[in-house]
Design a protein around this motif. Structure first.
Motif, short mmCIF file in Angstrom:
data_model
loop_
_atom_site.label_atom_id
_atom_site.label_comp_id
_atom_site.label_asym_id
_atom_site.label_seq_id
_atom_site.Cartn_x
_atom_site.Cartn_y
_atom_site.Cartn_z
N THR A 15 2.55 1.80 -3.43
CA THR A 15 1.62 2.38 -4.41
C THR A 15 1.43 3.86 -4.14
OG1 THR A 15 0.41 0.35 -3.92
CG2 THR A 15 -0.53 1.79 -5.59
N SER A 16 1.25 4.18 -2.86
CA SER A 16 1.01 5.56 -2.48
C SER A 16 2.22 6.44 -2.82
CB SER A 16 0.72 5.61 -0.97
OG SER A 16 0.90 6.90 -0.47
N ASN A 61 -4.69 13.81 -6.91
CA ASN A 61 -3.52 12.98 -6.60
C ASN A 61 -3.15 13.04 -5.12
OD1 ASN A 61 -2.87 11.68 -9.01
ND2 ASN A 61 -1.95 13.55 -9.84
N THR A 115 6.59 21.39 2.76
CA THR A 115 5.17 21.69 2.52
C THR A 115 4.29 21.39 3.73
OG1 THR A 115 4.80 19.48 1.66
CG2 THR A 115 5.36 21.18 0.06
N MET A 168 3.43 18.45 4.38
CA MET A 168 2.78 17.19 3.98
C MET A 168 3.18 16.05 4.92
SD MET A 168 0.90 15.73 1.58
CE MET A 168 0.52 14.02 1.14
N GLY A 209 2.24 21.41 -5.38
CA GLY A 209 2.43 21.05 -6.77
C GLY A 209 1.62 19.85 -7.21
N ARG A 210 0.97 19.23 -6.25
CA ARG A 210 0.21 18.02 -6.55
C ARG A 210 -1.26 18.40 -6.72
NH1 ARG A 210 2.37 14.83 -2.40
NH2 ARG A 210 4.08 14.14 -3.70
N CYS A 246 -3.00 9.51 -3.17
CA CYS A 246 -1.86 8.89 -2.49
C CYS A 246 -2.20 8.56 -1.05
CB CYS A 246 -0.60 9.76 -2.61
SG CYS A 246 -0.59 11.27 -1.64
N ALA A 252 -1.04 21.77 4.89
CA ALA A 252 -0.07 20.68 4.92
C ALA A 252 -0.22 19.75 3.72
CB ALA A 252 -0.20 19.90 6.22
N VAL A 253 -0.18 20.33 2.53
CA VAL A 253 -0.23 19.53 1.30
C VAL A 253 0.89 20.02 0.39
CG1 VAL A 253 -2.71 19.19 1.41
CG2 VAL A 253 -1.83 21.11 0.14
N ASN A 276 10.57 17.66 0.35
CA ASN A 276 9.27 18.19 -0.08
C ASN A 276 8.21 17.94 0.97
OD1 ASN A 276 9.49 19.45 -2.50
ND2 ASN A 276 9.12 17.65 -3.74
N GLN A 278 -4.46 5.37 -1.23
CA GLN A 278 -3.69 4.16 -1.52
C GLN A 278 -2.90 3.67 -0.31
OE1 GLN A 278 -1.63 5.81 -4.88
NE2 GLN A 278 -2.86 4.67 -6.36
N SER A 279 -2.41 4.63 0.49
CA SER A 279 -1.61 4.23 1.65
C SER A 279 -2.45 3.47 2.67
CB SER A 279 -0.96 5.44 2.30
OG SER A 279 -1.94 6.25 2.90
N THR A 326 2.43 7.16 -6.48
CA THR A 326 1.52 8.25 -6.85
C THR A 326 2.13 9.60 -6.48
OG1 THR A 326 -0.40 6.85 -6.52
CG2 THR A 326 -0.79 9.21 -6.46
N LYS A 327 2.72 9.68 -5.29
CA LYS A 327 3.32 10.94 -4.86
C LYS A 327 4.42 11.37 -5.81
CE LYS A 327 2.85 10.72 0.18
NZ LYS A 327 3.63 10.52 1.39
N ILE A 328 5.30 10.43 -6.16
CA ILE A 328 6.49 10.80 -6.91
C ILE A 328 6.15 11.14 -8.36
CG2 ILE A 328 7.35 8.59 -7.83
CD1 ILE A 328 10.03 9.30 -6.48
N ARG A 329 5.13 10.49 -8.89
CA ARG A 329 4.82 10.75 -10.30
C ARG A 329 3.93 11.99 -10.46
NH1 ARG A 329 -0.28 9.64 -11.47
NH2 ARG A 329 -1.40 8.14 -10.17
N SER A 330 3.42 12.49 -9.34
CA SER A 330 2.46 13.59 -9.47
C SER A 330 3.07 14.95 -9.14
CB SER A 330 1.24 13.33 -8.58
OG SER A 330 1.64 13.21 -7.23
N VAL A 331 4.38 15.02 -9.03
CA VAL A 331 5.01 16.34 -8.87
C VAL A 331 6.00 16.57 -10.01
CG1 VAL A 331 4.69 16.54 -6.39
CG2 VAL A 331 6.73 15.40 -7.26
N ARG A 332 6.11 17.82 -10.41
CA ARG A 332 6.92 18.13 -11.57
C ARG A 332 8.41 17.97 -11.32
NH1 ARG A 332 4.23 23.72 -13.73
NH2 ARG A 332 2.23 22.85 -14.37
N ARG A 351 0.83 -1.21 0.00
CA ARG A 351 0.00 0.00 0.00
C ARG A 351 0.86 1.25 0.00
NH1 ARG A 351 -3.53 -2.73 3.95
NH2 ARG A 351 -2.30 -1.77 5.59
N VAL A 352 1.91 1.23 0.83
CA VAL A 352 2.79 2.39 0.92
C VAL A 352 3.54 2.59 -0.40
CG1 VAL A 352 4.81 3.35 2.08
CG2 VAL A 352 3.00 2.31 3.42
N SER A 368 1.17 12.74 5.83
CA SER A 368 1.71 11.44 5.43
C SER A 368 1.87 10.50 6.62
CB SER A 368 3.08 11.62 4.76
OG SER A 368 2.94 12.32 3.56
#
Lengths: 257, 376
Positions: free
Chosen positions: A9-10, B110, A89, A91, B105-106, B114, B101-102, A85, B117-118, A13-19, A6-7, A95
Motif C-alpha cells: 500500500t505504501s 503523500n 533524494t 528518502m 516531488g511528493r 506512504c 530526506a524526502v 529516486n 501506510q507502511s 502511494t509513493k509511486i502514484r504520487s510522483v510525476r 502494508r508495504v 523509508s
C-alpha cells in the motif's frame, strides 16, 4: 503477511504520487505505439518492392513492435527512477527507518512497480499490435493466427521485464546517473552491435533484450540459428532480471543506507 | 574508585520499555573509528542531549540506532529489541535525521501517508500530525518548495506519525529561525513531559543547556560523559579564583604552603576550590599586595570544549587532577533523574586517560581554548 500488504500500500502511494511515473510510462506507451504504427505504414508501402525472400520472412506481428526499441528506453527510465529516486533524494533513510526489513522493502517496491509496468506494457503491446496491423492493411496478421497471441503477450512481458531488470540494476548502483548511463546505451546500441557482428553474435543471443525479443517473433528471421525458442528466450531474460534483483537485494542488505 | 558499582545495587530493576540501550557500539570506516565502544542508555521522561563536536560520531550513532548503518560491533536495543525486529518501528521510535530526506516531488500529505501506510497507521493520523506541526495549509504542496523550517516541520511530523514513545532528533534546530528554534525546544520538552524518551543531538552546549536534562557527550567517537545536566553544570562549570600580585612568586609559595596548589595563568594565578574570601585573608596575613582577586566561572560552552578537547589541555590547566575517570575509561551511567545525588565520582565526566591518539592538525578540537581565554 500484514507487513507485506502494508508495504505494498505504501509503495503504491509513493509511486502514484510522483510525476515521473506518469511521464515515463506515458512516453513508453506513446512512443512504442506511434513509432510502431509509422514503421508498419512504411513497411506496408514497401512490401511491393521487397524481395521474395524478405516477403517470406516478413513478420507483421513483430514489425508492429518496432517502436519498442525506443519505447523501452522510457521503461528503463521508469525502472531506474522508481528505485534511485529514493537514493537521490535521501528518502531511502526515511523509508528504511519505516520498513527496516530490506527484503520486504525492496520486493514490495519492485512488486508494485512491476505490476504497474505490466499493466502499461500489456496495453502498449496490444495497442501496438492492433494499430500496427491496421497500418499494414492486407499484410496484417490476426490475433487468432498461430503464435500471434503469444507474441503480443510476450511483447507485454518483455517491456515489463526491461523495467524490472532496470530496477535491479538501479538497486545495485543507487544513483540514477550511472544506472541510466549503463542501461540506456547498452539496450539501445551495444546489445544490437554485439548481436549483429558475427564474431559476437553468439554472445548477443544471451543478452537479456535479445533473448527476450525472441518471444515477440512469429516468423523466424531468415538464417536464424538461435538455439532456443520463444519461451526459452524469455526464460533467459527472466534469469537476468532475477539475478539483477538478487544482486541488488544482497547489496542493499549489506550496505549502510 | 568509582562509586557506581554500589549505586547499581540501589537501582530498581530496569524496565527496558521506552528505552534505547546502546552497548559497546562501534563503527569502523576503513581504519578510522567513527564510533568507539559507546555504551549508554537513554531513559524516558526527560530530554537527553547527545552532544559532541562536529564529526564526533553523533549522526553515525543515530543511524546505527535506526539500523540504517551496520555496527562493526556492539548493539542497540529499542524497547529491548533490535530495531529490525520491530514489526511497526514508527510506533516505537520516531526519528528526524535529515529534514531534506524526502522526495521533493511528493506532497507533504503523500509523503506522510506512504510512511503511515507502511506501519499500519491510520490516514487520520496524517492530518493530525500535519496540524500539530502547522503544515495543514500546505499539505497538498510538493515539498520541494518548502523552506528549511517547513522541511524541518515535515520531518518532525514524520517522527510523530506513529505516536512513538521514543523520539530522536539529529541537530533539529540547525538553520532554523528563532521562532522555529523556540517551537522545537518547547515541542521536545512537551514530549518529554508526556513521559516519552527524547534523544536529541547537537554540537552546541548552549542549545543543550536550554532543553536537555541529561547529557551524553562524545568526542572522536568515544563516550566522554553520561551525566545529568545539573551535575554536569556543577562539576564542569569550573569555579575558580583569579589572583594577580606584583609579588607573584611569593604568592605562589604562600599558596603552596597553605595547601592550595595554584595554576599560573599568564601574569595571574588561578586557584580552584577555595573561596575568594579565604584567599584574600590568606594574602592579607602574609601582607602580599594584590592587584586582583576575582571569582571566576567558566561557561558551560567552555566546559564542554574543555571536556572534548581531550585530557592534554584538561590536565595542563588544573594542577589538582579532577576526580579520575572510572578505570574502564567509560563512566557508568548515572542514576535515573530524580535519584538522590550520590557522593563520589560516579557519573563524573570521564576524562580519557590518554591523549587522543591521532590529534588532528591544529591541536584538535578545543585546543585553542586556553589561549583564546587568556587573550580575551
Amino acid at each position: 503477511m500484514a507487513a507485506v500488504s502494508r508495504v505494498l500500500t505504501s509503495e503504491w502511494t509513493k509511486i502514484r504520487s510522483v510525476r515521473s511515473t506518469v511521464w515515463t510510462l506515458g512516453i513508453a506507451l506513446v512512443v512504442t505505439v506511434a513509432l510502431g504504427a509509422l514503421i508498419c505504414l512504411l513497411a506496408s508501402n514497401d512490401f511491393g518492392t521487397m524481395s521474395p525472400r524478405d516477403r517470406i520472412a516478413f513478420d507483421p506481428t513483430n514489425i508492429s513492435f518496432a517502436g519498442m526499441g525506443l519505447g523501452q528506453l522510457a521503461m528503463i527510465v521508469f525502472g531506474v527512477l522508481v528505485v534511485s529516486n529514493e537514493y537521490s533524494t535521501g528518502m531511502i533513510r526515511t523509508s528504511l527507518a519505516a520498513v527496516p526489513q530490506r527484503g520486504t522493502f525492496l520486493f514490495g517496491k519492485v512488486a508494485v512497480a512491476a505490476l504497474l509496468a505490466l499493466v502499461v506494457s500489456f496495453v502498449t503491446a496490444f495497442l501496438s499490435f492492433f494499430v500496427g496491423q491496421a497500418m499494414l492493411g492486407t499484410h496484417a496478421a490476426s490475433l487468432g493466427d498461430p503464435g500471434v497471441l503469444r507474441a503480443v503477450v510476450g511483447g507485454g512481458l518483455y517491456m515489463t521485464l526491461i523495467a524490472v531488470f532496470s530496477m535491479g540494476v538501479a538497486t545495485m548502483l543507487r544513483s540514477p546517473m550511472p544506472a541510466l548511463g549503463i542501461l540506456m546505451p547498452f539496450f539501445f546500441l551495444i546489445s544490437n552491435i554485439l548481436g549483429n557482428v558475427s564474431a559476437t553474435e553468439k554472445i548477443g543471443w544471451y543478452l537479456p533484450d535479445q533473448a527476450g525479443h525472441k518471444v515477440m517473433q512469429v516468423v523466424a528471421p531468415a538464417g536464424d540459428e538461435v538455439p532456443y525458442g520463444p519461451w526459452g528466450g524469455f526464460a533467459i531474460m527472466l534469469a537476468w532480471t532475477v539475478a539483477a534483483l538478487l544482486c541488488g537485494y544482497l547489496l542493499l542488505k549489506r550496505r549502510d543506507a | 574508585m568509582s562509586a557506581a558499582p554500589e549505586m547499581r545495587g540501589h537501582r530498581p530493576p530496569l524496565s527496558v520499555l521506552y528505552m534505547i540501550e546502546i552497548e559497546g557500539l562501534t563503527k569502523r570506516y576503513g581504519d578510522k573509528l567513527a564510533v568507539d565502544g559507546l555504551t549508554f542508555t537513554v531513559r524516558p521522561g526527560i530530554v537527553t542531549g547527545f552532544l559532541g563536536p562536529n564529526g564526533a560520531g553523533k549522526s553515525t550513532t543515530m543511524r546505527m540506532m535506526l539500523d540504517l548503518d551496520h555496527p562493526t560491533s556492539g548493539r542497540v536495543r529499542i524497547d529491548g529489541r533490535h530495531y529490525r525486529q520491530l514489526p511497526t518501528p514508527l510506533k516505537h521510535l520516531g526519528a528526524l535525521l535529515d529534514a531534506k530526506a524526502v522526495h521533493g516531488g511528493r506532497s507533504a500529505f503523500n509523503h506522510l501517508l506512504c510512511l503511515a501506510q507502511s506501519n499500519g497507521i491510520p490516514r487520520a493520523r496524517v492530518h493530525e500530525v500535519l496540524d500539530t506541526v502547522g503544515l495543514t495549509g500546505v499539505a497538498g504542496k510538493r515539498s520541494s518548495g518548502f523552506s528549511l523550517g517547513m522541511g524541518q516541520r515535515l520531518g518532525i511530523a514524520a517522527a510523530l506519525l506513529g505516536d512513538p514513545e521514543i523520539l530522536m532528533f539529529d541537530e533539529p534546530v540547525n538553520g532554523l529561525d528563532p521562532e522555529g528554534i523556540h517551537w522545537i525546544r518547547n515541542l521536545m520538552k512537551g514530549l518529554a513531559a508526556q513521559g516519552r524518551t527524547v534523544f536529541v543531538s547537537s554540537h552546541l552546549m548552549s542549545e543543550m543547556a536550554l532543553t536537555a536534562e541529561h547529557l551524553v557527550v562524545i568526542g572522536q567517537g568515544r563516550l566522554l560523559a553520561d551525566t545529568s545536566m545539573a551535575r554536569f553544570i556543577r562539576e564542569n562549570s569550573r569555579a575558580y579564583v583569579r589572583m594577580r600580585s606584583p609579588e607573584r612568586e611569593r604568592l605562589l609559595d604562600v599558596l603552596r604552603d597553605a595547601g592550595h596548589p595554584a595554576a599560573p595563568a599568564g601574569e595571574a594565578v588561578e586557584i580552584d576550590g577555595v573561596s575568594a574570601a579565604d584567599l584574600g585573608e590568606l594574602a592579607a596575613r602574609h601582607r602580599i599586595v594584590l592587584h586582583e582577586l576575582s571569582p571566576q566561572q567558566a561557561s558551560l560552552e567552555e566546559a564542554f570544549m574543555q571536556l572534548t578537547a581531550g585530557s592534554v589541555e584538561y590536565h595542563a590547566h588544573s594542577a589538582e587532577p579532577r576526580p579520575a575517570a572510572p578505570e574502564d575509561g567509560l563512566p557508568d551511567a548515572p542514576p535515573p533523574p530524580g535519584a538522590p545525588g550520590t557522593p563520589g565520582a560516579s557519573g563524573t565526566p570521564g576524562t580519557p586517560e590518554a591523549p587522543p591518539p591521532d590529534t588532528p592538525p591544529g591541536g584538535g578540537w578545543g585546543a585553542g581554548w586556553r589561549d583564546q581565554k587568556r587573550g580575551s
